[in-house]
Design a protein around this motif. Structure first.
Motif, PDB file in Angstrom:
ATOM      1  N   ILE A  47       0.797  -1.232   0.067  1.00  0.00           N
ATOM      2  CA  ILE A  47       0.120  -0.065  -0.039  1.00  0.00           C
ATOM      3  C   ILE A  47       0.892   1.154   0.012  1.00  0.00           C
ATOM      4  O   ILE A  47       1.820   1.217   1.001  1.00  0.00           O
ATOM      5  N   PRO A  80       8.751   7.559   2.209  1.00  0.00           N
ATOM      6  CA  PRO A  80       9.297   6.125   2.299  1.00  0.00           C
ATOM      7  C   PRO A  80       8.650   5.169   1.263  1.00  0.00           C
ATOM      8  O   PRO A  80       9.358   4.206   0.840  1.00  0.00           O
ATOM      9  N   ASP A  83     -10.617   5.541   3.529  1.00  0.00           N
ATOM     10  CA  ASP A  83      -9.470   4.983   4.232  1.00  0.00           C
ATOM     11  C   ASP A  83      -9.713   3.587   5.007  1.00  0.00           C
ATOM     12  O   ASP A  83      -8.976   2.842   4.866  1.00  0.00           O
ATOM     13  N   ILE A  85      -8.250   0.154   5.352  1.00  0.00           N
ATOM     14  CA  ILE A  85      -7.299  -0.414   6.492  1.00  0.00           C
ATOM     15  C   ILE A  85      -7.758  -1.839   7.172  1.00  0.00           C
ATOM     16  O   ILE A  85      -6.905  -2.441   7.519  1.00  0.00           O
ATOM     17  N   GLU A 138      -5.692  -4.207  13.259  1.00  0.00           N
ATOM     18  CA  GLU A 138      -4.629  -3.474  14.259  1.00  0.00           C
ATOM     19  C   GLU A 138      -3.870  -2.184  13.467  1.00  0.00           C
ATOM     20  O   GLU A 138      -3.242  -1.647  14.347  1.00  0.00           O
ATOM     21  N   TRP A 139      -3.883  -2.195  12.302  1.00  0.00           N
ATOM     22  CA  TRP A 139      -3.281  -1.284  11.521  1.00  0.00           C
ATOM     23  C   TRP A 139      -3.665   0.076  11.814  1.00  0.00           C
ATOM     24  O   TRP A 139      -5.213   0.213  11.440  1.00  0.00           O
ATOM     25  N   ASN A 140      -3.283   1.175  11.890  1.00  0.00           N
ATOM     26  CA  ASN A 140      -3.837   2.464  12.062  1.00  0.00           C
ATOM     27  C   ASN A 140      -3.686   3.324  10.934  1.00  0.00           C
ATOM     28  O   ASN A 140      -4.414   4.396  10.806  1.00  0.00           O
ATOM     29  N   GLY A 141      -2.939   2.913   9.713  1.00  0.00           N
ATOM     30  CA  GLY A 141      -3.083   3.848   8.623  1.00  0.00           C
ATOM     31  C   GLY A 141      -1.835   4.174   8.136  1.00  0.00           C
ATOM     32  O   GLY A 141      -1.794   5.005   7.143  1.00  0.00           O
ATOM     33  N   ALA A 142      -0.731   3.924   8.707  1.00  0.00           N
ATOM     34  CA  ALA A 142       0.827   4.546   8.413  1.00  0.00           C
ATOM     35  C   ALA A 142       1.008   3.693   7.194  1.00  0.00           C
ATOM     36  O   ALA A 142       1.150   2.453   6.990  1.00  0.00           O
ATOM     37  N   ILE A 143       1.723   4.581   6.312  1.00  0.00           N
ATOM     38  CA  ILE A 143       2.198   3.917   5.184  1.00  0.00           C
ATOM     39  C   ILE A 143       3.597   4.456   4.764  1.00  0.00           C
ATOM     40  O   ILE A 143       3.963   5.451   5.443  1.00  0.00           O
ATOM     41  N   GLU A 158       4.987  -2.697   8.562  1.00  0.00           N
ATOM     42  CA  GLU A 158       4.653  -1.126   8.563  1.00  0.00           C
ATOM     43  C   GLU A 158       5.862  -0.494   8.475  1.00  0.00           C
ATOM     44  O   GLU A 158       6.806  -0.738   9.029  1.00  0.00           O
ATOM     45  N   GLY A 159       5.833   0.569   7.480  1.00  0.00           N
ATOM     46  CA  GLY A 159       7.037   1.403   7.205  1.00  0.00           C
ATOM     47  C   GLY A 159       7.927   0.958   6.122  1.00  0.00           C
ATOM     48  O   GLY A 159       7.405  -0.043   5.417  1.00  0.00           O
ATOM     49  N   ALA A 178      -7.310   6.675   9.554  1.00  0.00           N
ATOM     50  CA  ALA A 178      -6.906   7.170   8.075  1.00  0.00           C
ATOM     51  C   ALA A 178      -5.709   6.979   7.908  1.00  0.00           C
ATOM     52  O   ALA A 178      -4.864   6.728   8.561  1.00  0.00           O
ATOM     53  N   GLY A 185      -1.941   7.950   6.574  1.00  0.00           N
ATOM     54  CA  GLY A 185      -0.932   9.378   6.725  1.00  0.00           C
ATOM     55  C   GLY A 185       0.259   8.604   6.674  1.00  0.00           C
ATOM     56  O   GLY A 185       0.642   7.640   6.328  1.00  0.00           O
TER      57      GLY A 185
END
Lengths: 161, 192
Positions: A47, A54, A112, A116, A122-127, A144-145, B182, B184
């Motif tokens: 994603i 990044p 979003d 997600i 468990e994922w907050n949405g950081a990509i 993540e990251g 969301a 971010g």
């Protein structure tokens, strides 16, 4: 002569990649189909977005992974979360520059949160986020990251054992 | 056999009740102290008399966080007279104090913005992206966690989650949607 041949082949390869880049919208049903209909293949789902530094930094490693594992029952799929109307202006030019041969979609989810939660509650949405699914469509790794070629490679090799 | 059955039912009930308690229980935020971009130290305890504290993990470089600058400034303006404190926290390793100060001035962010060196506070809260929001009530319990609203584009916003949560807190009500999500930018942590 040899150099000319290399140049011609490179141009042909680039033209082939450019011709292949088509971006379609993906929604909940489409994503569930991709995850569940594995046909014996491991899935690496990434994603990303063009605005995400990044994501852009790790993209060449994803392209490399796709090229190296295409013959090994590994499918690489990307979902861009850019706005759908930015496909021609931002997403396709980026994919062309990256010579991305794997399939990419643009988000067509209601919002979003829907995307997600389908991937990981468990994922907050950081990509960026990269998810590995086994050949039976089960999520086996959520990353993540920004990750490296080595991390992608290890994750896939573990599934191919 | 009957005893085993009773034991199984009792155990199952205990598990269910425990989960309910956990789900309904509010996590109290650990206090912390950080310096703002002018070098002044702020402790969470300094804000203990606020009706609500809004902690927003922000970034100077993230396009999503920047898309919310105007909305963050507007929210601060709307609630500053209602005993709601806004605190920005910058935990990104590559964004230094001078950059944060310049960014706040350029974007009219008049609320306090703290520098979280080595992302210690982001780790404490398990914050992962910008702009990520935590709202604390007057007991400094986390009563809302998630997004500012439901669209990166201001003109397409349908649900103003943070504003809705604050209005409910100020009205003495329970927050209806205490957890939202969301996309971010990942908080860029040290060593990563």
């Amino acid at each position: 002569m040899k150099n000319k041949l290399i140049i011609v082949l490179s141009l042909l390869f680039a033209a082939l990649i450019n011709a292949q880049i088509k971006i379609e919208k993906i929604d909940k049903i489409g994503l569930e189909k991709i995850i569940n209909e594995r046909n014996g293949k491991v899935l690496l789902l990434n994603i990303w977005a063009t605005w995400c530094i990044p994501c852009r930094e790790e993209f060449p490693d994803l392209v490399r992974i796709y090229r190296e594992f295409a013959k090994d029952n590994v499918e690489v799929v990307g979902i861009s979360i850019d706005f759908p109307e930015e496909v021609n202006q931002k997403v396709i030019p980026f994919l062309k520059k990256q010579k991305a041969g794997f399939v990419n979609y643009i988000t067509g989810f209601k919002n979003d949160e829907e995307l997600i939660n389908i991937i990981n509650k468990e994922w907050n949405g950081a990509i960026p986020a990269t998810i590995i699914y086994s050949t039976d469509g089960k999520m086996v790794l959520f990353m993540e990251g920004k990750k490296t070629y080595k991390e992608f490679n290890e994750a896939i090799e573990n599934q191919l054992k | 056999m009957k005893k085993i059955k009773t034991l199984i039912i009792t155990t199952a009930l205990a598990v269910v009740l425990t989960n309910v308690n956990l789900a309904e229980g509010l996590k109290k935020a650990d206090s912390f102290s950080l310096k703002d971009y002018n070098g002044k130290t702020h402790s969470l305890l300094d804000y203990k008399n606020s009706s609500a504290i809004v902690l927003i993990y922000v970034s100077t470089q993230c396009p999503v966080s920047n898309a919310y600058n105007e909305r963050m400034a507007d929210l601060y303006e709307s609630y500053k007279g209602k005993n709601v404190s806004f605190i920005g926290i910058n935990s990104n390793k590559a964004e230094d104090i001078e950059e944060i100060k310049k960014h706040a001035a350029e974007n009219n962010l008049q609320f306090t913005v703290l520098k979280d060196i080595n992302n210690v506070i982001a780790d404490k809260f398990a914050a992962s992206f910008t702009p990520e929001v935590y709202v604390l009530n007057d007991k400094q319990e986390i009563v809302y966690h998630g997004r500012i609203d439901d669209n990166r584009r201001k003109e397409n916003v349908q649900v103003s989650d943070l504003s809705d949560a604050l209005d409910e807190i100020l009205a003495g009500k329970k927050v209806t949607n205490p957890k939202t999500k969301a996309f971010g930018c990942t908080i860029k942590r040290v060593g990563k």
